[in-house]
Enzyme design. Structure first.
Site, PDB file in Angstrom:
ATOM      1  N   GLY A  13      67.463  11.836  37.333  1.00 41.71           N
ATOM      2  CA  GLY A  13      67.008  11.518  36.143  1.00 41.71           C
ATOM      3  C   GLY A  13      67.648  10.359  35.541  1.00 41.71           C
ATOM      4  CB  ALA A  14      67.115   7.404  34.036  1.00 41.25           C
ATOM      5  CD  GLU A  68      73.438  10.190  38.648  1.00 39.84           C
ATOM      6  OE1 GLU A  68      73.107  11.580  38.084  1.00 39.84           O
ATOM      7  OE2 GLU A  68      73.674   9.250  37.841  1.00 39.84           O
ATOM      8  CE  LYS A 126      67.037  10.841  28.097  1.00 34.11           C
ATOM      9  NZ  LYS A 126      67.182  11.373  29.175  1.00 34.11           N
ATOM     10  CB  THR A 141      65.153  15.600  33.979  1.00 32.13           C
ATOM     11  OG1 THR A 141      65.376  15.399  32.732  1.00 32.13           O
ATOM     12  CG2 THR A 141      63.663  15.474  34.073  1.00 32.13           C
ATOM     13  CE  LYS A 178      70.870   7.979  38.035  1.00 29.61           C
ATOM     14  NZ  LYS A 178      70.669   9.296  37.121  1.00 29.61           N
TER      15      LYS A 178
HETATM   16  O1  LIG Z   1      75.383  11.133  35.004  1.00 25.76           O
HETATM   17  C1  LIG Z   1      74.368  11.675  34.748  1.00 25.76           C
HETATM   18  C2  LIG Z   1      73.355  11.228  35.280  1.00 25.76           C
HETATM   19  O2  LIG Z   1      73.062   9.956  35.539  1.00 25.76           O
HETATM   20  C3  LIG Z   1      71.989  11.830  34.681  1.00 25.76           C
HETATM   21  O3  LIG Z   1      70.730  11.785  35.588  1.00 25.76           O
HETATM   22  C4  LIG Z   1      71.541  11.190  33.412  1.00 25.76           C
HETATM   23  O4  LIG Z   1      72.387  11.144  32.523  1.00 25.76           O
HETATM   24  C5  LIG Z   1      70.215  11.753  32.704  1.00 25.76           C
HETATM   25  O5  LIG Z   1      70.522  13.257  32.323  1.00 25.76           O
HETATM   26  P1  LIG Z   1      69.140  13.958  31.831  1.00 25.76           P
HETATM   27  O6  LIG Z   1      68.034  14.236  32.606  1.00 25.76           O
HETATM   28  O7  LIG Z   1      69.918  15.258  31.348  1.00 25.76           O
HETATM   29  O8  LIG Z   1      68.809  13.066  30.343  1.00 25.76           O
END
Ligand SMILES: O=C[C@H](O)[C@H](O)[C@H](O)COP(=O)(O)O
Length: 289
Positions: A122-123, A143, A161, A68, A134
């Site tokens: 992101g999360a 992070e 999410k 994201t 996360k």
């Molecule tokens: O280690 C990764 C981070 O915490 C990301 O922010 C989390 O996995 C969310 O990623 P995405 O936006 O791809 O769902």
């Protein structure tokens, strides 16, 4: 204060200029019309959060990790070179460092800038109290440092999410970064003491052996049942006490707000109001808060 409406361009923004190499290693971001519904939702969340929280007076900005976050950087770049030339951007790992460099933004590190104006990240999942999981990408140690260093910490995600309790849709479990030599001991602790009998060492996909984080550590994924996940702060504290654990991918009471892009073009906003109370509202598609 009303949120601004979000103007989503239907043509791609200018391709970031690479300072690192002639061949950018991150993919260019396609026009909105060609994005899947999920990608559109991520972009909508990211654009809305940047418009609301990355203001001209913000000079030190934390950039999180995941799929994201490229939309966050895309929207920041669109604020213009004049604004961005006086800003410094702090990455949460290899991916966001590349994003910053390839977008010709100024790169800094948290040891130079231990106070950050705003971090956007992101999360994997966010609950009704703005606690989140996360570390799906193994970046949660850095992070969390950038989240703690930030005066304002903001989450962006697609509608999947947004849950009442953690572990509803995101089922691999709580990511735990551990020093490599302690992984078997921590796994045993998770199975027999912490109540996560299905905790596993995260294995790499295009490499033999385990995932190795940007910090050279291993990752354990520890699922907990729904009842346990109603109290994420308690789980986080108990895991963190285990010797060998570097950081836990549960971020409790850290975010000021979370933005979720919805399939119908609206954005759901959860945000902390007075006395830690969480308020949820919806910004209608192309509309006002
Ligand atoms: O280690 C990764 C981070 O915490 C990301 O922010 C989390 O996995 C969310 O990623 P995405 O936006 O791809 O769902």
């Amino acid at each position: 204060m009303p949120l601004p409406s979000v103007d989503i361009p239907t043509t791609p923004l200018a391709r970031p200029v690479s300072m690192a190499s002639a061949t950018p290693i991150s993919p260019s971001i396609p026009p909105l019309a060609t994005l899947s519904a999920i990608e559109q939702s991520k972009r909508l969340a990211a654009y809305t959060a940047v418009d609301k929280h990355i203001l001209p007076e913000h000079k030190v900005i934390g950039i999180g990790s995941g799929s994201t976050v490229p939309y966050v950087v895309e929207r920041i770049v669109s604020q213009g070179a004049e604004l961005n030339k006086d800003r410094v951007f702090i990455p949460t790992g290899f991916q966001s460092k590349e994003l910053i460099v390839l977008s010709a933004l100024n790169l800094g590190d948290v040891d130079q800038y231990p106070t950050i104006d705003v971090t956007i990240d992101g999360a994997d999942e966010v609950d009704h109290e703005l606690n989140c999981i996360k570390g799906g990408g193994a970046c949660h140690l850095r992070e969390k440092v950038l989240a703690e260093a930030a005066k304002t910490f903001i989450l962006v995600a697609d509608y999947r999410k947004n849950v009442k309790y953690l572990g509803t849709n995101f089922t691999p479990g709580v990511p735990i970064e551990v020093v490599p030599f302690a992984y078997a001991k921590v796994l045993q602790n998770m199975h027999h003491i912490l109540g996560s009998p299905r905790a596993t060492l995260r294995m790499a996909v295009a490499k033999a052996g385990p995932v190795v984080s940007d910090n050279g550590n291993f990752i354990i994924d520890a699922p907990f049942d729904n009842g346990q996940m109603k109290e994420p702060l308690g789980i986080m504290a108990r895991i963190k006490m285990l010797t060998g654990v570097v950081e836990v991918g549960l971020f409790c009471h850290m975010a000021q707000a979370a933005y979720f892009g919805n399939q119908d073009g609206s954005v759901t906003v959860k945000r902390k109001v007075e006395k830690g109370k969480i308020e949820e509202a919806v910004i209608a598609a192309g509309g006002q808060f």
